[in-house]
Design a protein around this motif. Structure first.
Motif, PDB file in Angstrom:
ATOM      1  N   PRO A 105     -25.486  -9.313  81.072  1.00  0.00           N
ATOM      2  CA  PRO A 105     -25.958  -8.968  79.723  1.00  0.00           C
ATOM      3  C   PRO A 105     -25.523  -7.579  79.263  1.00  0.00           C
ATOM      4  N   LEU A 160     -32.416  -8.549  74.360  1.00  0.00           N
ATOM      5  CA  LEU A 160     -31.070  -8.796  73.842  1.00  0.00           C
ATOM      6  C   LEU A 160     -31.054 -10.074  73.008  1.00  0.00           C
ATOM      7  N   GLY A 205     -21.399 -15.574  75.448  1.00  0.00           N
ATOM      8  CA  GLY A 205     -22.733 -14.993  75.282  1.00  0.00           C
ATOM      9  C   GLY A 205     -23.836 -15.664  76.064  1.00  0.00           C
ATOM     10  N   VAL A 219     -22.678  -7.643  77.014  1.00  0.00           N
ATOM     11  CA  VAL A 219     -22.990  -8.047  75.643  1.00  0.00           C
ATOM     12  C   VAL A 219     -23.499  -6.836  74.859  1.00  0.00           C
ATOM     13  N   SER A 255     -26.663 -13.714  77.792  1.00  0.00           N
ATOM     14  CA  SER A 255     -27.588 -12.964  76.935  1.00  0.00           C
ATOM     15  C   SER A 255     -29.018 -13.446  77.135  1.00  0.00           C
TER      16      SER A 255
END
Length: 338
Positions: free
Chosen positions: A204, A231, A222, A207, A225
């Motif tokens: 994460p 997030l 993604g 990201v 995430s």
């Protein structure tokens, strides 16, 4: 299955995560090798397909770069992209935003101009003959240096009227977005949209870096995430599009079963997820196949399929009036197929 497949194939949609080099079918690989007099390490199409058994991203990338060796002339890039556009037109696609990896070719001595001229001619032809519009996104290879990315951005400058944005792909782990912060600043100053692969195999934190350091307009993949609630909430709040690639995730062992893919959870959480094919020649399915197999595995509802279709346009880099036209077409299609 028949009703679902027919509904999905007819549903107007866009593809936002497609590597054009990853649409190189084994048959094309042999055809281009023959006409360009390139020796392949495979004896047959079947041997190539047998090699498409990957345990992770790097396994795939090794053979991906090997296959790209056959792409040498403008006609190769034109023919490669034309075959892709024909397939997605049959899948109900109205628009595609495709990645290309110039460094994969320029590092072999293929001029940047050769690559883009071939792609542009195929894009123009697809719009005229298939009604499929497209945009081109230049990806930097993250296993190379930021200096090499700056060199590639410089080579792209004469063509920026036809290049919509820049992205970041290749080996994710060990090559965080922060490595390319300066070149992404330069790209944004040139008026380019910016995207980045993040949270496929990387954590994460990658990201967060894509959001905070690269200031991306959307996130490619993604998935990871979802490991970070804050997030996830931020991505929902920002309306950030995630270009999710289910069959790619399965083939690369990002998920071990399509029934455990996080796409439905993404939708339930309010994330703007989309469905895409990534590298379809290698991962076993073009756009509609990703939709159909994922819908079956996750039990996606008709309404969820419509949301995914609308997300694919609202997450695109099309102008607002063009997006509105596509959304209206989706509504008309749904109304006509009760």
């Amino acid at each position: 299955m028949g009703d679902l497949a027919a509904f999905v194939r007819g549903l107007p949609k866009a593809e936002l995560h497609l590597h054009i080099e990853g649409s190189l079918e084994p048959e094309q690989m042999f055809e281009f090798a023959r006409r360009n007099d390139v020796a392949l390490p495979f004896a047959s199409v079947e041997e190539v397909r047998a090699a498409y058994a990957f345990s992770n991203l790097q396994d795939f990338l090794d053979i991906y770069y090997q296959g790209a060796q056959v792409l040498l002339k403008e006609a190769d890039f034109h023919d490669l992209a034309t075959a892709y556009f024909r397939r997605i037109a049959a899948d109900g696609a109205r628009h595609a935003e495709i990645f290309f990896d110039p460094q994969t070719h320029t590092d072999r001595g293929v001029p940047f101009e050769t690559v883009v001229r071939g792609l542009f001619s195929a894009m123009d032809e697809a719009e005229q003959t298939l009604g499929v519009t497209s945009k081109l996104i230049l990806c930097f290879l993250r296993h190379l240096s930021e200096e090499a990315a700056f060199d590639t951005l410089e080579q792209a400058k004469p063509w920026l009227d036809r290049i919509a944005g820049v992205g970041l792909d290749s080996s994710e782990v060990g090559h965080p977005p922060a490595k390319f912060a300066r070149v992404f600043v330069a790209a944004r100053k040139l008026g380019l949209k910016v995207v980045a692969h993040a949270g496929e195999e990387g954590p994460p934190d990658y990201v967060y870096e894509a959001l905070d350091l690269l200031e991306v307009d959307r996130i490619d993949h993604g998935n990871r995430s979802l490991e970070d609630d804050a997030l996830t909430e931020r991505l929902v709040r920002q309306g950030m599009t995630l270009t999710v690639c289910p069959l790619s995730n399965l083939k690369l062992c990002v998920v071990d079963d399509l029934r455990s893919h996080p796409l439905k959870r993404m939708l339930d959480l309010g994330l703007r997820a989309t469905v895409n094919s990534d590298d379809p020649a290698y991962f076993g399915g073009y756009l509609a196949q990703n939709w159909i197999e994922t819908a079956q595995a996750l039990g996606l509802t008709r309404d969820e399929l419509v949301v995914l279709a609308k997300n694919s346009f609202t997450g695109s880099f099309l102008a607002p009036d063009e997006i509105a036209r596509h959304l209206a077409e989706i509504d008309a299609y749904v109304a006509a197929h009760p």
